[in-house]
Design a protein around this motif. Structure first.
Motif, PDB file in Angstrom:
ATOM      1  N   PRO A   4       0.842  -1.206   0.000  1.00 21.68           N
ATOM      2  CA  PRO A   4       0.000   0.000   0.000  1.00 21.68           C
ATOM      3  C   PRO A   4       0.869   1.245   0.000  1.00 21.68           C
ATOM      4  O   PRO A   4       1.916   1.287   0.653  1.00 21.68           O
ATOM      5  N   HIS A   5       0.433   2.240  -0.719  1.00 22.40           N
ATOM      6  CA  HIS A   5       1.248   3.445  -0.855  1.00 22.40           C
ATOM      7  C   HIS A   5       1.254   4.256   0.431  1.00 22.40           C
ATOM      8  O   HIS A   5       0.225   4.465   1.073  1.00 22.40           O
ATOM      9  N   ASP A   6       2.429   4.693   0.830  1.00 17.84           N
ATOM     10  CA  ASP A   6       2.598   5.553   1.997  1.00 17.84           C
ATOM     11  C   ASP A   6       2.437   6.999   1.535  1.00 17.84           C
ATOM     12  O   ASP A   6       3.188   7.462   0.675  1.00 17.84           O
ATOM     13  N   PRO A   7       1.502   7.744   2.087  1.00 18.51           N
ATOM     14  CA  PRO A   7       1.274   9.123   1.631  1.00 18.51           C
ATOM     15  C   PRO A   7       2.466  10.032   1.869  1.00 18.51           C
ATOM     16  O   PRO A   7       2.558  11.106   1.277  1.00 18.51           O
ATOM     17  N   ASN A   8       3.400   9.603   2.714  1.00 18.08           N
ATOM     18  CA  ASN A   8       4.575  10.421   2.992  1.00 18.08           C
ATOM     19  C   ASN A   8       5.715  10.182   2.014  1.00 18.08           C
ATOM     20  O   ASN A   8       6.751  10.831   2.092  1.00 18.08           O
ATOM     21  N   THR A   9       5.540   9.220   1.100  1.00 18.06           N
ATOM     22  CA  THR A   9       6.579   8.944   0.113  1.00 18.06           C
ATOM     23  C   THR A   9       6.174   9.528  -1.233  1.00 18.06           C
ATOM     24  O   THR A   9       4.992   9.684  -1.531  1.00 18.06           O
ATOM     25  N   PRO A  10       7.149   9.871  -2.080  1.00 17.31           N
ATOM     26  CA  PRO A  10       6.825  10.495  -3.367  1.00 17.31           C
ATOM     27  C   PRO A  10       6.141   9.520  -4.315  1.00 17.31           C
ATOM     28  O   PRO A  10       6.331   8.315  -4.233  1.00 17.31           O
ATOM     29  N   THR A  11       5.314  10.053  -5.214  1.00 18.79           N
ATOM     30  CA  THR A  11       4.641   9.213  -6.200  1.00 18.79           C
ATOM     31  C   THR A  11       5.178   9.449  -7.597  1.00 18.79           C
ATOM     32  O   THR A  11       4.978   8.629  -8.471  1.00 18.79           O
ATOM     33  N   GLN A  12       5.813  10.575  -7.848  1.00 24.84           N
ATOM     34  CA  GLN A  12       6.350  10.839  -9.169  1.00 24.84           C
ATOM     35  C   GLN A  12       7.652  10.062  -9.356  1.00 24.84           C
ATOM     36  O   GLN A  12       8.317   9.712  -8.393  1.00 24.84           O
ATOM     37  N   PRO A  13       8.032   9.769 -10.598  1.00 22.92           N
ATOM     38  CA  PRO A  13       9.277   9.026 -10.830  1.00 22.92           C
ATOM     39  C   PRO A  13      10.490   9.807 -10.330  1.00 22.92           C
ATOM     40  O   PRO A  13      10.611  11.011 -10.544  1.00 22.92           O
ATOM     41  N   TRP A  14      11.384   9.105  -9.649  1.00 22.95           N
ATOM     42  CA  TRP A  14      12.622   9.720  -9.182  1.00 22.95           C
ATOM     43  C   TRP A  14      13.818   8.777  -9.320  1.00 22.95           C
ATOM     44  O   TRP A  14      14.967   9.184  -9.175  1.00 22.95           O
ATOM     45  N   LEU A  15      13.538   7.506  -9.633  1.00 23.59           N
ATOM     46  CA  LEU A  15      14.589   6.496  -9.667  1.00 23.59           C
ATOM     47  C   LEU A  15      14.787   5.928 -11.070  1.00 23.59           C
ATOM     48  O   LEU A  15      13.865   5.359 -11.655  1.00 23.59           O
ATOM     49  N   TRP A  16      15.990   6.108 -11.607  1.00 24.50           N
ATOM     50  CA  TRP A  16      16.398   5.425 -12.836  1.00 24.50           C
ATOM     51  C   TRP A  16      17.143   4.150 -12.443  1.00 24.50           C
ATOM     52  O   TRP A  16      18.045   4.195 -11.613  1.00 24.50           O
ATOM     53  N   MET A  17      16.781   3.024 -13.037  1.00 28.06           N
ATOM     54  CA  MET A  17      17.557   1.799 -12.848  1.00 28.06           C
ATOM     55  C   MET A  17      18.198   1.419 -14.164  1.00 28.06           C
ATOM     56  O   MET A  17      17.519   1.250 -15.180  1.00 28.06           O
ATOM     57  N   ASP A  18      19.511   1.304 -14.150  1.00 29.22           N
ATOM     58  CA  ASP A  18      20.267   0.921 -15.336  1.00 29.22           C
ATOM     59  C   ASP A  18      20.128  -0.582 -15.561  1.00 29.22           C
ATOM     60  O   ASP A  18      20.484  -1.385 -14.695  1.00 29.22           O
ATOM     61  N   VAL A  19      19.606  -0.973 -16.734  1.00 27.12           N
ATOM     62  CA  VAL A  19      19.466  -2.395 -17.070  1.00 27.12           C
ATOM     63  C   VAL A  19      20.313  -2.730 -18.297  1.00 27.12           C
ATOM     64  O   VAL A  19      19.955  -3.573 -19.120  1.00 27.12           O
ATOM     65  N   SER A  20      21.473  -2.088 -18.390  1.00 25.27           N
ATOM     66  CA  SER A  20      22.358  -2.297 -19.539  1.00 25.27           C
ATOM     67  C   SER A  20      22.836  -3.734 -19.635  1.00 25.27           C
ATOM     68  O   SER A  20      22.985  -4.285 -20.732  1.00 25.27           O
ATOM     69  N   THR A  21      23.115  -4.372 -18.507  1.00 26.93           N
ATOM     70  CA  THR A  21      23.605  -5.753 -18.527  1.00 26.93           C
ATOM     71  C   THR A  21      22.579  -6.664 -19.174  1.00 26.93           C
ATOM     72  O   THR A  21      22.903  -7.480 -20.041  1.00 26.93           O
ATOM     73  N   SER A  22      21.327  -6.543 -18.789  1.00 29.00           N
ATOM     74  CA  SER A  22      20.265  -7.361 -19.384  1.00 29.00           C
ATOM     75  C   SER A  22      20.038  -7.000 -20.841  1.00 29.00           C
ATOM     76  O   SER A  22      19.805  -7.870 -21.686  1.00 29.00           O
TER      77      SER A  22
END
Length: 442
Positions: A4-22
């Motif tokens: 369940p979403h915590d209202p105190n955490t951000p909802t907009q994208p902020w994290l890039w994950m590099d999947v170059s290996t895959s």
């Protein structure tokens, strides 16, 4: 399942994950690092989906580009091509030279084409993420020692204020370089180690042991620039729908056997197991189980495997299975008496976790991270103490009630870290990094 979403955490994208290996792996290929990258991507998607985006490094542009989803390679290992019977051929002798030439040509071509590609692609390669209380974070969880352009990452930190987090699975090439055949790889890994301690805002270690290795290295090389957090990887196994006995295992062997699962290489210390089983076979040990070595040949294994293949003493007591599918591996874990893992050094020790997950007792080394993987439920011995390993194996053979007690303790107490738990912990430390002040340099 998503939390369940915590209202105190951000909802907009902020994290890039590099999947170059895959992204750059062959279809159907899967190894330990690829499994980790894929599992982290999947678990984070379930945990914080709206906050996560994926990217990969584009060599021609010398920059990152967005991708819509993380590649799924199917978690199926690729069987190695059978080796030629001739060990010393002209082809094998010139292969390293050919690889160096190929790398030189690729580097030259990329250097010539990159400026043109950059001109054709105006603007930023990646849209900015973050906003409000959350800054942009780039997570590197693949083959960071070979798939990451450190200059491109440094440029993101300098120009965009991106915080950089990197998952470190082990520090073995720095701590124990003698276990690697390619000196060039060790040199490459040294550059990666320098990147971790001097350029990353957060190093995510998968064990306390690896964390200690990173800190020790940093103390000798100018200190650690960013933070260091331990996040244990998920060890919950997805059991195959069906299991199957390996065809190479005879009816007699299938009645009583033990397994040791790993690439057959010098670091894994299979020599110890060979000598223990040779001695026990020579002595006519009653009820001696067959030792089944599960894994493909690796660095430093050729002499050992030649001895095993030609030793009449152990011909009926040791079996090597170089290629085993998931269904066969599950069957081996389910039906073995116990497992063995005498490795000299590990970043974690997945075969120990797998053994416990299947309810099987494991005799493992007492070095590096292996006591962590054993969770107080495995046996731990000096990997150089032949007598201790021989006596421990004899005890398990001669007193089955001891083995039954170990298995009962595992069933009652072992609770593996799930990938969902691992993702929640990883998201927690990454959110802390996202909330940290950014450093943008002109």
């Amino acid at each position: 399942m998503a939390q369940p979403h915590d209202p105190n955490t951000p909802t907009q994208p902020w994290l890039w994950m590099d999947v170059s290996t895959s992204s750059r792996a062959r279809s159907g290929q899967m190894n330990g690092t690829l499994r980790v990258e894929h599992s982290v991507a999947t678990a984070l998607s379930d945990a914080i989906g709206p906050e996560l985006r994926f990217c990969r490094y584009e060599p021609l542009r010398r920059d990152y580009v967005p991708v819509s989803y993380a590649p799924d390679l199917g978690a199926k290992p690729v069987a190695a091509a059978p080796k030629s019977k001739s060990r010393t051929t002209l082809l094998s002798s010139i292969k390293p030279l050919g690889k160096r030439l190929e790398r030189a040509v690729k580097t030259s071509v990329r250097g010539a084409v990159a400026p043109m590609m950059q001109k054709m692609s105006a603007g930023e390669a990646l849209p900015r993420l973050g906003g409000g209380a959350a800054g942009e974070v780039l997570l590197l969880a693949g083959e960071n020692w070979s798939r990451v352009d450190y200059a491109a990452v440094a440029r993101m930190r300098r120009e965009r204020g991106t915080r950089v987090a990197a998952v470190c699975q082990d520090f073995i090439p720095v701590v124990a370089p003698q276990f690697f055949a390619d000196g060039e790889f060790v040199t490459q890994f040294e550059a990666y180690a320098q990147f971790l301690i001097h350029e990353c805002d957060l190093v995510v270690s998968i064990s306390d042991s690896t964390s200690a290795d990173v800190r020790s290295y940093a103390q000798r090389h100018g200190g650690l620039r960013g933070g260091l957090e331990v996040v244990h990887l998920g060890a919950d196994l997805v059991a195959p729908k069906t299991v199957m006995r390996p065809a190479a295992l005879t009816d007699a062997q299938a009645k009583r056997f033990v397994i040791s699962v790993s690439t057959i290489q010098s670091r894994k210390n299979f020599d110890l197991l060979y000598h223990v089983w040779r001695r026990l076979t020579e002595q006519g040990t009653p009820d001696l189980p067959t030792l089944v070595m599960v894994g493909q040949p690796g660095f430093g294994s050729s002499d050992l495997l030649w001895q095993i293949a030609h030793d009449p003493v152990t011909a009926s007591s040791i079996l090597h299975l170089p290629r085993v599918g998931d269904e066969e591996l599950a069957w081996l874990y389910q039906h073995c008496a116990f497992t063995l893992y005498p490795s000299f050094y590990e970043g974690w020790g997945l075969p120990v976790s797998e053994s416990l997950a299947f309810g099987k007792y494991c005799l493992a080394s007492n070095t590096s991270s292996l006591p962590e993987a054993g969770a107080g439920l495995a046996g731990h011995l000096d990997p150089l103490d032949f007598a201790a390993w021989r006596d421990a194996v004899l005890d398990l053979i001669r007193t089955p009630e001891h083995l039954a007690q170990h298995e009962a303790a595992i069933r009652a107490q072992y609770r593996p870290v799930t990938w969902a738990q691992s993702a929640r912990r990883l998201a927690e430390v990454l959110r802390g990094l996202a909330a940290a002040p950014a450093t943008i340099q002109s």
